[in-house]
Design an enzyme around this catalytic site. Sequence first.
Site, short mmCIF file in Angstrom:
data_model
loop_
_atom_site.label_atom_id
_atom_site.label_comp_id
_atom_site.label_asym_id
_atom_site.label_seq_id
_atom_site.Cartn_x
_atom_site.Cartn_y
_atom_site.Cartn_z
N SER A 186 -2.90 50.78 40.11
CA SER A 186 -1.64 49.80 39.47
C SER A 186 -0.27 50.87 39.48
CB SER A 186 -1.84 49.54 38.15
OG SER A 186 -3.08 49.13 37.82
N GLY A 228 -6.07 54.48 39.58
CA GLY A 228 -4.78 54.45 39.45
C GLY A 228 -4.02 53.70 40.39
N ASP A 246 -0.92 58.15 34.98
CA ASP A 246 -1.02 57.61 36.45
C ASP A 246 0.23 57.42 37.12
OD1 ASP A 246 -3.58 57.02 35.23
OD2 ASP A 246 -3.74 54.97 35.78
N ALA A 295 0.19 53.45 41.59
CA ALA A 295 0.51 53.54 43.16
C ALA A 295 1.17 52.17 43.29
CB ALA A 295 -0.69 53.55 43.77
N PRO A 333 -10.30 50.33 46.36
CA PRO A 333 -10.40 49.12 45.86
C PRO A 333 -9.46 49.13 44.65
CG PRO A 333 -12.40 50.57 45.22
CD PRO A 333 -11.56 51.19 46.27
N VAL A 334 -8.49 47.99 44.56
CA VAL A 334 -7.77 48.08 43.35
C VAL A 334 -8.28 47.73 42.00
CG1 VAL A 334 -5.84 47.28 44.92
CG2 VAL A 334 -6.98 45.43 43.57
N GLY A 335 -7.79 47.98 40.79
CA GLY A 335 -8.35 47.83 39.57
C GLY A 335 -9.81 48.51 39.37
N ALA A 336 -9.87 49.61 40.04
CA ALA A 336 -11.10 50.16 39.76
C ALA A 336 -11.18 51.32 38.92
CB ALA A 336 -11.74 50.63 41.22
N GLY A 337 -9.99 51.67 38.44
CA GLY A 337 -9.72 52.83 37.83
C GLY A 337 -9.34 54.28 38.43
C1 MEV Z 1 -6.46 54.87 32.53
O1 MEV Z 1 -6.27 55.44 33.58
C2 MEV Z 1 -6.46 56.23 31.47
C3 MEV Z 1 -6.26 55.94 29.98
O2 MEV Z 1 -6.14 57.02 29.19
C4 MEV Z 1 -5.06 55.04 29.60
C5 MEV Z 1 -3.66 55.63 30.03
O3 MEV Z 1 -3.70 56.86 29.93
O4 MEV Z 1 -2.84 54.86 30.31
C6 MEV Z 1 -7.55 55.38 29.46
#
Ligand code: MEV
Length: 337
Positions: A120, A118, A163, A122, A112-116
């Site tokens: 964006s 990474g 990321d 990639a 899933p995109v935008g789920a945390g």
């Molecule tokens: C986001 O994946 C991680 C954060 O530490 C922000 C960042 O490092 O750019 C919250």
Amino acid sequence: MGMEIVASAPGKVTLFGEHAVVYGEPAIVASIDKRVYVKCKPRKDNIITISALNLNVPGIILTIDKDGEIKLETDYGKVLSAVSYIKEAIKLTQEFLDIKYGAEITISSEMPVGAGLGTSAAVAVTTIAAFAKSHGYDLNLKDIARLSWQTELKVQGIASPMDSTIATYGGFIYLRYDGKDFEFENMKGVGELPLVIGYTRRLYKTGEMVAKVRRLINRYNQLGGDLVKLIGRVVELAKKALLTNDLKTVGELMNINHGLLDTLGVSTKELNDIVYIMRGFGAYGSKLSGAGGGGVAIGVAPKRRMREIIAALKLIEATPIETSIGGKGLKIGKLKT
Ligand code: MEV
């Protein structure tokens, strides 16, 4: 002139140190075996077209609430957001290499995109590499990672290079960033780490969560600084535990890291539910991963417990994502014509 190129880059989990990394503390990230793919066909004019095939976002959700009102929700904002990363990545690559031409871009994602996870970064890494190569340029990994980080900075305002570095190089990375420059090492000695991911809807963007932490730290200056430093100490201990494959300690340190992230205000009830379910069903430890505000949580668990943890996650309507970690970074290939 020009050739059709396919590039792919992995998503990531932050094992330790998110948020604190923005304030100069170290962090440890690992690539996952879910990837973003970009196909790029160069054009002879300066037009850019983008087709999103599958970004793994739920489509339109219709619900009827208790008063009989029909409510419409959609995640298409996330698709638009992925498109802004592509647009910016191409612009920066065109400027860097002095390319005047456009391209036809097709993108798809196994996660899933935008789920945390990474995505964006990639998306940016694959777009930059594929666009440059399709116009005949072999960018080195350092330039790809840097342009990708710049893309994230342009689109989301604040970003550490974490990321973009992991999406480019893959593996397990220990990284430190001083607000300007950064250094990282590939932690080659990390052994097998049985990991489970639970995903819940993400309500806030990374930039919003980073800004939230910044407000808290500004308000409680000394205390905020201390909390961030404590996370840094957890990361140093975790590095040792990972390199000696001491999974019990890795788990305990994840619990401590999660507590500190919750204190910084970035967890949610849904993320805490995932974290506690994982622990309740036998994980050595668990924590939210990434910027928080919804999104993903991770757990390290004995392999024999994985099946139960995954079943329990489904019961609380969190989507389990099974993956191995530490695999390859950017891959790039020519399409046969
Ligand atoms: C986001 O994946 C991680 C954060 O530490 C922000 C960042 O490092 O750019 C919250």
